[in-house]
Design a protein around this motif. Sequence first.
Motif, short mmCIF file in Angstrom:
data_model
loop_
_atom_site.label_atom_id
_atom_site.label_comp_id
_atom_site.label_asym_id
_atom_site.label_seq_id
_atom_site.Cartn_x
_atom_site.Cartn_y
_atom_site.Cartn_z
N VAL A 18 -8.12 -3.34 -9.26
CA VAL A 18 -6.95 -2.54 -8.91
C VAL A 18 -6.35 -1.88 -10.14
CG1 VAL A 18 -6.45 -3.89 -6.85
CG2 VAL A 18 -5.37 -4.53 -9.00
N ARG A 19 -6.45 -2.54 -11.27
CA ARG A 19 -5.96 -1.94 -12.51
C ARG A 19 -6.85 -0.79 -12.96
NH1 ARG A 19 -2.43 -5.39 -15.68
NH2 ARG A 19 -1.35 -6.67 -14.14
N ARG A 20 -8.14 -0.97 -12.78
CA ARG A 20 -9.04 0.12 -13.11
C ARG A 20 -8.78 1.31 -12.19
NH1 ARG A 20 -15.29 1.04 -11.70
NH2 ARG A 20 -15.70 2.72 -13.19
N LEU A 21 -8.62 1.03 -10.90
CA LEU A 21 -8.39 2.11 -9.94
C LEU A 21 -7.11 2.87 -10.26
CD1 LEU A 21 -9.27 3.53 -7.34
CD2 LEU A 21 -8.00 1.80 -6.05
N ALA A 22 -6.07 2.14 -10.63
CA ALA A 22 -4.79 2.78 -10.95
C ALA A 22 -4.89 3.71 -12.15
CB ALA A 22 -3.72 1.72 -11.20
N SER A 23 -5.90 3.49 -12.99
CA SER A 23 -6.07 4.34 -14.18
C SER A 23 -6.96 5.55 -13.91
CB SER A 23 -6.68 3.51 -15.32
OG SER A 23 -8.05 3.21 -15.05
N GLN A 24 -7.54 5.62 -12.70
CA GLN A 24 -8.51 6.66 -12.41
C GLN A 24 -7.89 7.92 -11.83
OE1 GLN A 24 -12.08 6.32 -12.97
NE2 GLN A 24 -11.15 4.72 -14.23
N THR A 61 1.84 -5.67 -11.60
CA THR A 61 2.99 -6.05 -12.43
C THR A 61 2.81 -7.41 -13.10
OG1 THR A 61 4.13 -7.04 -10.53
CG2 THR A 61 4.58 -4.72 -11.00
N ASP A 62 1.93 -8.24 -12.56
CA ASP A 62 1.73 -9.57 -13.13
C ASP A 62 0.88 -9.46 -14.40
OD1 ASP A 62 1.18 -12.25 -13.71
OD2 ASP A 62 1.07 -12.80 -11.59
N PRO A 63 1.44 -9.79 -15.57
CA PRO A 63 0.67 -9.65 -16.81
C PRO A 63 -0.39 -10.72 -17.00
CG PRO A 63 2.81 -10.62 -17.28
CD PRO A 63 2.80 -10.27 -15.82
N SER A 64 -0.35 -11.76 -16.17
CA SER A 64 -1.28 -12.87 -16.33
C SER A 64 -2.32 -12.84 -15.21
CB SER A 64 -0.54 -14.21 -16.31
OG SER A 64 -1.46 -15.28 -16.18
N GLU A 65 -3.57 -12.62 -15.56
CA GLU A 65 -4.64 -12.63 -14.56
C GLU A 65 -4.75 -14.00 -13.91
OE1 GLU A 65 -9.51 -12.06 -14.37
OE2 GLU A 65 -8.35 -11.04 -15.93
N ASP A 66 -4.67 -15.05 -14.69
CA ASP A 66 -4.80 -16.39 -14.14
C ASP A 66 -3.68 -16.70 -13.15
OD1 ASP A 66 -7.12 -16.89 -15.53
OD2 ASP A 66 -6.11 -17.91 -17.19
N HIS A 67 -2.47 -16.25 -13.48
CA HIS A 67 -1.34 -16.48 -12.57
C HIS A 67 -1.54 -15.71 -11.28
CE1 HIS A 67 2.71 -15.68 -10.88
NE2 HIS A 67 2.90 -16.96 -11.19
N PHE A 68 -1.98 -14.46 -11.40
CA PHE A 68 -2.24 -13.66 -10.21
C PHE A 68 -3.28 -14.33 -9.32
CE2 PHE A 68 -5.25 -10.71 -8.23
CZ PHE A 68 -4.42 -10.04 -7.35
N VAL A 69 -4.37 -14.79 -9.93
CA VAL A 69 -5.45 -15.41 -9.16
C VAL A 69 -4.96 -16.69 -8.49
CG1 VAL A 69 -7.70 -16.56 -9.34
CG2 VAL A 69 -7.31 -14.37 -10.50
N SER A 70 -4.24 -17.52 -9.21
CA SER A 70 -3.76 -18.77 -8.62
C SER A 70 -2.80 -18.48 -7.47
CB SER A 70 -3.08 -19.64 -9.68
OG SER A 70 -1.92 -19.01 -10.19
N GLU A 71 -1.97 -17.47 -7.62
CA GLU A 71 -1.04 -17.09 -6.55
C GLU A 71 -1.81 -16.57 -5.34
OE1 GLU A 71 1.45 -13.46 -6.91
OE2 GLU A 71 3.14 -14.84 -6.71
#
Length: 457
Positions: free
Chosen positions: A164-170, A211-221
């Motif tokens: 999603v971050r890559r897509l947002a930059s495209q 908006t979540d700067p932590s990939e691990d936090h995003f994944v766990s959530e």
Amino acid sequence: MDVVVIETPQLGDRSYLVHDGSVALVIDPQRDIDRVEAAALEAGVRITHVAETHLHNDYVTGGLVLADKHGADYLVNAEDDVSFTRVPVTDGQVLRIGRLSVRAVATPGHTHTHLSYVVTDDAHDGGPEAVFSGGSLLYGSVGRTDLVSPHDTAALAHEQYASVRRLASQASPDAALYPTHGFGSFCSIGPASHQDSSTLREQSESNHALTDPSEDHFVSELLANITAYPAYYAHMSPLNAAGVGAAALDVPDSVDAEELGRRLKSGEWVVDLRHRVAFADSHLDGSVSFEYGRGDNFTSYLGWVIPWNQPLTLLGPLDEVEKAIRDLARIGIESPDAAVGPGIELLRTVAPRHPRASYPHGDWTLLLQERAKEDVVLDVRRPEEFEASHVKGALNIPVYELLGRTTELPDARLWVHCATGYRAGVAASLLDRAGRKVVLINARFKDAAGAGVETAP
């Protein structure tokens, strides 16, 4: 560039017709392609391309049939293992469709081979862009990552974060975002959104995946919020990979009384589409209630509860039977038989000698007034709903597990409820069919405490 949105609220999905005033690209079409064709006719455009963002898990696509019918190129990821001829698409590939430039962007996460498409109108320098994100970046959320395999769920969640971050930059921040899922579909996960439209800029400011700067936090959530999804999902991706023919949407000739009675006596699935209260008051013994109404819950729960690929007979007014056949075709339930008639007269005409059945219904006040000490309250909501709040002492078996767990229930009168009454109506009919004593609580759970019912925690 113009984008026509084709809503399928029954499944919580959208399809899109994207055109330049002359030729059109269709993205993620549903099985009933006549709606797409009507939109193209109204816009005065010719369908030259049909694209899939992924092999869908929540519906049978109409893409192959639509492309064949219109002689259009059928764009499917080159990495997808399919049994039909398609135009293979790869990451970064750019296609020209009239004035439109269509760029494929690999966005794995919802599936391993998920693609999104960035569309620009080349007639305008720096003109508007549109991003078609399928099950990747949604409004306020993302597509769930547990539909491929339990072993892949965590890895796909990490990929979803990156995608999603890559897509947002495209595309430019002002690019309009057009997801396929996220409007009630079980394919979405995370915080729900009630937006009708959005841009990449808006999502970058509000979507937890951006908006979540932590990939691990995003994944766990993400993993913590995974919930159950309809059982029929297991059949959708294989059907889409094999290629499915045109849907049969005509209402069949009504079955006669003798045949309908035979089906009921033999235990076949006869589905009554009337309101759950009308069903409770009087129904054909052995039938089950899947109230049609607006159809918003009908498809998902029927496909979830009734075993796959079983003979099915629909019982209801002509207009509702017609809509139900269309809805069921979208999830691969083909050509159900029907017994058609208006309201209660239907019962008198389609099977006049077949025995009737009924069971009581009421609101929370009835529970307080008539519940005996040995009676049991059965909550058929999802476990996470039950954990948040429930009637004190209630049992919880989700409606989609009830058929396989009926023997767990005590031999007592069962007061059945859910959040609004719809799932309880289904569950009460299943229990009645199984010979259990039931009372349908046709009321909203959020009104229970106010009525004086003790709830927990």
